[in-house]
Design a protein around this motif. Sequence first.
Motif, PDB file in Angstrom:
ATOM      1  N   LEU A   2      -5.649  12.777   5.389  1.00 35.43           N
ATOM      2  CA  LEU A   2      -5.414  12.947   3.954  1.00 35.43           C
ATOM      3  C   LEU A   2      -6.174  14.150   3.432  1.00 35.43           C
ATOM      4  O   LEU A   2      -7.276  14.462   3.908  1.00 35.43           O
ATOM      5  CB  LEU A   2      -5.845  11.689   3.197  1.00 35.43           C
ATOM      6  N   GLU A  36     -10.529  14.704  -1.443  1.00 36.07           N
ATOM      7  CA  GLU A  36     -10.445  14.475  -2.895  1.00 36.07           C
ATOM      8  C   GLU A  36     -11.274  15.475  -3.644  1.00 36.07           C
ATOM      9  O   GLU A  36     -12.241  15.968  -3.257  1.00 36.07           O
ATOM     10  CB  GLU A  36     -10.924  13.068  -3.231  1.00 36.07           C
ATOM     11  N   ASN A  82      -0.528   7.588   1.642  1.00 36.60           N
ATOM     12  CA  ASN A  82      -1.575   8.495   1.150  1.00 36.60           C
ATOM     13  C   ASN A  82      -2.492   7.838   0.125  1.00 36.60           C
ATOM     14  O   ASN A  82      -3.060   8.510  -0.713  1.00 36.60           O
ATOM     15  CB  ASN A  82      -0.987   9.779   0.568  1.00 36.60           C
ATOM     16  N   ASP A  83      -2.646   6.530   0.163  1.00 38.94           N
ATOM     17  CA  ASP A  83      -3.514   5.815  -0.775  1.00 38.94           C
ATOM     18  C   ASP A  83      -4.912   5.694  -0.173  1.00 38.94           C
ATOM     19  O   ASP A  83      -5.228   4.748   0.538  1.00 38.94           O
ATOM     20  CB  ASP A  83      -2.922   4.439  -1.079  1.00 38.94           C
ATOM     21  N   ARG A  84      -5.743   6.672  -0.476  1.00 43.65           N
ATOM     22  CA  ARG A  84      -7.098   6.744   0.083  1.00 43.65           C
ATOM     23  C   ARG A  84      -7.924   5.514  -0.270  1.00 43.65           C
ATOM     24  O   ARG A  84      -8.643   4.973   0.573  1.00 43.65           O
ATOM     25  CB  ARG A  84      -7.788   8.018  -0.399  1.00 43.65           C
ATOM     26  N   VAL A  85      -7.840   5.036  -1.501  1.00 39.90           N
ATOM     27  CA  VAL A  85      -8.634   3.886  -1.933  1.00 39.90           C
ATOM     28  C   VAL A  85      -8.272   2.649  -1.105  1.00 39.90           C
ATOM     29  O   VAL A  85      -9.144   1.926  -0.623  1.00 39.90           O
ATOM     30  CB  VAL A  85      -8.444   3.618  -3.443  1.00 39.90           C
ATOM     31  N   ALA A  86      -6.979   2.420  -0.936  1.00 44.03           N
ATOM     32  CA  ALA A  86      -6.543   1.265  -0.155  1.00 44.03           C
ATOM     33  C   ALA A  86      -7.012   1.374   1.295  1.00 44.03           C
ATOM     34  O   ALA A  86      -7.457   0.384   1.885  1.00 44.03           O
ATOM     35  CB  ALA A  86      -5.031   1.129  -0.212  1.00 44.03           C
ATOM     36  N   MET A  89       0.853  -1.186   0.000  1.00 43.28           N
ATOM     37  CA  MET A  89       0.000   0.000   0.000  1.00 43.28           C
ATOM     38  C   MET A  89       0.890   1.238   0.000  1.00 43.28           C
ATOM     39  O   MET A  89       1.822   1.341   0.772  1.00 43.28           O
ATOM     40  CB  MET A  89      -0.897  -0.003   1.238  1.00 43.28           C
ATOM     41  N   ARG A  90       0.587   2.163  -0.887  1.00 36.47           N
ATOM     42  CA  ARG A  90       1.335   3.414  -0.942  1.00 36.47           C
ATOM     43  C   ARG A  90       0.876   4.347   0.171  1.00 36.47           C
ATOM     44  O   ARG A  90      -0.266   4.319   0.590  1.00 36.47           O
ATOM     45  CB  ARG A  90       1.069   4.131  -2.277  1.00 36.47           C
ATOM     46  N   GLU A 133     -10.636   0.492   1.461  1.00 32.30           N
ATOM     47  CA  GLU A 133     -10.823  -0.951   1.330  1.00 32.30           C
ATOM     48  C   GLU A 133     -10.514  -1.667   2.640  1.00 32.30           C
ATOM     49  O   GLU A 133     -11.255  -2.569   3.058  1.00 32.30           O
ATOM     50  CB  GLU A 133      -9.950  -1.505   0.211  1.00 32.30           C
TER      51      GLU A 133
END
Length: 55
Positions: free
Chosen positions: A52, A55, A4-8, A1-2, A11
């Motif tokens: 974060l 978006e 600042n990866d909001r999608v991860a 997981m990166r 999930e």
Amino acid sequence: MRLNDRVALHEILTHRQDLLRQLISVTGVDPRQAIAQVSEEITIIEAGLATLAPE
């Protein structure tokens, strides 16, 4: 997981929330420790999401 990866993070949050619902409905064993752990993880994930940029 990166970083600042909001999608991860979303999930992971969804998975933990589903897991919490399942743990709450468990019968025959004492799931209190697992419920406490998952609840703590949800709090940490939500805090990460809050930091974060929107978006």
